[in-house]
Design a protein around this motif. Structure first.
Motif, PDB file in Angstrom:
ATOM      1  N   SER A  95       0.841  -1.204   0.000  1.00 33.00           N
ATOM      2  CA  SER A  95       0.000   0.000   0.000  1.00 33.00           C
ATOM      3  C   SER A  95       0.870   1.245   0.000  1.00 33.00           C
ATOM      4  O   SER A  95       2.086   1.183   0.254  1.00 33.00           O
ATOM      5  CB  SER A  95      -0.883   0.021   1.252  1.00 33.00           C
ATOM      6  OG  SER A  95      -0.061   0.213   2.397  1.00 33.00           O
ATOM      7  N   GLY A  96       0.215   2.381  -0.239  1.00 40.47           N
ATOM      8  CA  GLY A  96       0.905   3.660  -0.188  1.00 40.47           C
ATOM      9  C   GLY A  96       1.326   4.013   1.227  1.00 40.47           C
ATOM     10  O   GLY A  96       2.401   4.592   1.448  1.00 40.47           O
ATOM     11  N   THR A  97       0.480   3.666   2.182  1.00 41.88           N
ATOM     12  CA  THR A  97       0.793   3.963   3.577  1.00 41.88           C
ATOM     13  C   THR A  97       2.108   3.317   3.991  1.00 41.88           C
ATOM     14  O   THR A  97       2.960   3.951   4.619  1.00 41.88           O
ATOM     15  CB  THR A  97      -0.337   3.465   4.488  1.00 41.88           C
ATOM     16  OG1 THR A  97      -1.547   4.118   4.104  1.00 41.88           O
ATOM     17  CG2 THR A  97      -0.047   3.737   5.932  1.00 41.88           C
ATOM     18  N   HIS A 130      -0.668  11.312   3.043  1.00 44.73           N
ATOM     19  CA  HIS A 130       0.379  10.307   2.898  1.00 44.73           C
ATOM     20  C   HIS A 130      -0.023   8.967   3.494  1.00 44.73           C
ATOM     21  O   HIS A 130       0.833   8.119   3.734  1.00 44.73           O
ATOM     22  CB  HIS A 130       1.677  10.801   3.542  1.00 44.73           C
ATOM     23  CG  HIS A 130       2.178  12.098   2.972  1.00 44.73           C
ATOM     24  ND1 HIS A 130       2.553  12.236   1.644  1.00 44.73           N
ATOM     25  CD2 HIS A 130       2.337  13.332   3.526  1.00 44.73           C
ATOM     26  CE1 HIS A 130       2.939  13.490   1.419  1.00 44.73           C
ATOM     27  NE2 HIS A 130       2.808  14.179   2.545  1.00 44.73           N
ATOM     28  N   GLY A 131      -1.315   8.773   3.753  1.00 43.84           N
ATOM     29  CA  GLY A 131      -1.773   7.506   4.316  1.00 43.84           C
ATOM     30  C   GLY A 131      -2.232   7.671   5.748  1.00 43.84           C
ATOM     31  O   GLY A 131      -2.109   8.743   6.336  1.00 43.84           O
ATOM     32  N   GLU A 185       3.787  15.792  -2.313  1.00 40.31           N
ATOM     33  CA  GLU A 185       3.130  15.237  -3.505  1.00 40.31           C
ATOM     34  C   GLU A 185       3.311  16.244  -4.652  1.00 40.31           C
ATOM     35  O   GLU A 185       2.934  17.408  -4.493  1.00 40.31           O
ATOM     36  CB  GLU A 185       1.618  15.098  -3.284  1.00 40.31           C
ATOM     37  CG  GLU A 185       1.166  14.095  -2.247  1.00 40.31           C
ATOM     38  CD  GLU A 185      -0.254  14.420  -1.767  1.00 40.31           C
ATOM     39  OE1 GLU A 185      -1.225  14.037  -2.446  1.00 40.31           O
ATOM     40  OE2 GLU A 185      -0.403  15.053  -0.707  1.00 40.31           O
ATOM     41  N   GLU A 190      -5.852  13.942  -2.624  1.00 38.66           N
ATOM     42  CA  GLU A 190      -6.933  14.128  -1.637  1.00 38.66           C
ATOM     43  C   GLU A 190      -7.102  15.615  -1.319  1.00 38.66           C
ATOM     44  O   GLU A 190      -8.198  16.070  -1.022  1.00 38.66           O
ATOM     45  CB  GLU A 190      -6.616  13.370  -0.337  1.00 38.66           C
ATOM     46  CG  GLU A 190      -6.346  11.887  -0.500  1.00 38.66           C
ATOM     47  CD  GLU A 190      -7.462  11.146  -1.192  1.00 38.66           C
ATOM     48  OE1 GLU A 190      -8.616  11.270  -0.763  1.00 38.66           O
ATOM     49  OE2 GLU A 190      -7.173  10.432  -2.174  1.00 38.66           O
ATOM     50  N   ASP A 218       5.863  11.858  -2.949  1.00 39.93           N
ATOM     51  CA  ASP A 218       4.747  10.925  -2.827  1.00 39.93           C
ATOM     52  C   ASP A 218       4.005  10.929  -4.156  1.00 39.93           C
ATOM     53  O   ASP A 218       3.229  11.832  -4.439  1.00 39.93           O
ATOM     54  CB  ASP A 218       3.834  11.345  -1.674  1.00 39.93           C
ATOM     55  CG  ASP A 218       2.658  10.386  -1.493  1.00 39.93           C
ATOM     56  OD1 ASP A 218       2.409   9.570  -2.403  1.00 39.93           O
ATOM     57  OD2 ASP A 218       1.979  10.476  -0.448  1.00 39.93           O
ATOM     58  N   GLN A 221      -0.567   8.778  -5.932  1.00 40.32           N
ATOM     59  CA  GLN A 221      -1.742   9.058  -6.763  1.00 40.32           C
ATOM     60  C   GLN A 221      -1.355   9.604  -8.145  1.00 40.32           C
ATOM     61  O   GLN A 221      -1.977   9.274  -9.154  1.00 40.32           O
ATOM     62  CB  GLN A 221      -2.669  10.049  -6.040  1.00 40.32           C
ATOM     63  CG  GLN A 221      -4.052  10.102  -6.640  1.00 40.32           C
ATOM     64  CD  GLN A 221      -5.113  10.684  -5.701  1.00 40.32           C
ATOM     65  OE1 GLN A 221      -6.045  11.334  -6.132  1.00 40.32           O
ATOM     66  NE2 GLN A 221      -4.992  10.437  -4.414  1.00 40.32           N
TER      67      GLN A 221
END
Ligand SMILES: *Cc1c(COP(=O)(O)O)cnc(C)c1O
Length: 394
Positions: A95-97, A130-131, A185, A190, A218, A221
């Motif tokens: 996952s991104g987290t 960032h999660g 990012e 988000e 990051d 997305q």
């Protein structure tokens, strides 16, 4: 009574049972045009034959062995990522987290091993995402995510979003002898599809070079072809030291990665990090199939052509519905429409018109279609957006 699924999500009353390309079939038979792609995940649309084949072939051979052993599919995917990016090395997550967790650990370990163990601080920006781990929410810092979950992970300095080309004074002033890295990012997802101007990303790279600190991007997305380049930072002509990837990299299979230069990764020696599932054969077989398509220059030039087409049509939509939409922003097929009415009203009106869009902060709806969306589906998307706009305007 608490629902049997922990009620942390505000779910729409929609149940999809089948997908094909940019279309989703609802349990009642209605067909929805999907401009969300599972939040920028289904980069090749739903039920892509190549991805389905990669998954089912691997499923028949071997699902899982653990990182105690060599995993050829993982090696193959790492080699492709290294060949196509700034990176010298890759760690796979689910996952991104988890990619955020490792990025933070990697930056701190780098300075620790350099003999500067107090250099642990990471500069981050308002509106970021960032999660949802303790590190992820501490990094982003917004009260909405952090309230009640303290004590938070220390060592993050939160700055205003550097939205203009020259606005690096705040970042420059925040860098101290405790600063390990800057984390940002290239386009906030988000946060409401807020792109960092290329000049600004260059400026942050320059600041990192000047102070010899690490730049962590990051791209969970905005990466994997979403902006029309394999990774969004390529538009600015710069390279990060560490990069978080997830969402699109598995095309719908849970997969994430941290990409890094040899220098940034130098502290990550055997035993310093691990994951049971990260980089397992199933995920990496699918990841290789995704890369087959997305890393292809012809595919990316198609993304750019479609992005220009969609954007031009969206500019027209804004012109005809100024009481509903005021601005289109973003890059490639990562676009946001700034709404006048509450964005959730627009998203819900989209559902009435069998159209899926995704809300974001700053009263924006996100359009994150499959990167292989057809021209016909773009035309159809505009018809449905027109209807949606007319509905909320009345
Ligand atoms: C979705 C997202 C994450 C978190 O990824 P998960 O796979 O949900 O853990 C992190 N950063 C950005 C920019 C994202 O969009």
């Amino acid at each position: 009574m608490i629902p049997s699924i922990l009620p942390t999500y505000n779910r729409a009353p929609l149940t999809f049972v089948k997908g094909s390309g940019s279309w989703l079939t609802h349990a009642d038979g209605r067909r929805f045009l999907d401009l969300g792609a599972g939040i920028a995940v289904n980069v090749l649309g739903h039920a892509h034959p190549g991805l389905t084949k990669a998954l089912t072939d691997q499923a028949q051979a071997l699902w899982h062995v653990s990182n105690l052993y060599q995993i050829p599919q993982q090696q193959d995917l790492a080699d492709r990522l290294v060949a196509n990016t700034f990176a010298d090395t890759v760690f796979f997550t689910n996952s991104g987290t988890e990619a955020c967790e490792l990025s933070v650990k990697m930056a701190r370990k780098y300075w620790h091993d350099k003999g500067q163990p107090k250099r642990t601080d990471i500069i981050t920006y308002d509106g970021s995402f960032h999660g949802r781990s303790s590190a992820g929410i501490s990094a982003a810092g917004s009260e909405k995510m952090t309230q009640g979950f303290g004590p938070l992970l220390p060592g993050f300095t939160h700055l205003p979003w550097p939205g203009s080309d020259t606005d690096h004074d705040a970042t420059a002033a925040a860098i101290t002898d405790k600063t390990a890295a800057i984390l940002i990012e290239p386009i906030q997802g988000e946060g409401g599809i807020r792109p960092l101007p290329d000049q600004c990303l260059k400026g942050l790279r320059d600041l990192c070079d000047e102070h010899n600190i690490l730049l962590i991007l990051d791209e969970v997305q905005c990466g994997m072809g979403r902006t029309g380049r394999l990774f969004a930072h390529e538009w600015a002509g710069i390279e990060p030291d560490i990069m978080m990837v997830a969402k699109g990299i598995g095309g719908g299979f849970p997969l994430g990665a941290v990409l890094a230069t040899e220098r940034a990764a130098s502290g990550m020696t055997p035993g310093t990090h691990g994951s049971t599932y990260g980089g397992n054969p199933l995920g990496c077989a699918v990841g290789c199939a995704v890369m087959d398509h997305v890393a292809n220059p012809d595919f990316l030039s198609e993304v750019n052509r479609k992005a220009a087409l969609l954007r031009q049509k969206l500019e027209g939509l804004i012109a005809t519905h100024p009481t509903v939409f005021t601005e289109v922003r973003g890059s490639g097929l990562m676009l946001g429409l700034k709404c006048v009415p509450p964005n959730l009203d627009v998203v819900n009106a989209g559902y009435d018109n069998n159209l899926i869009t995704i809300p974001a902060a700053d009263n924006v709806i996100r359009l994150l279609p499959a990167l292989n969306i057809t021209d016909e589906d773009i035309t159809e998307a505009l018809i449905r957006l027109e209807r949606t706009a007319s509905q909320v305007a009345t």
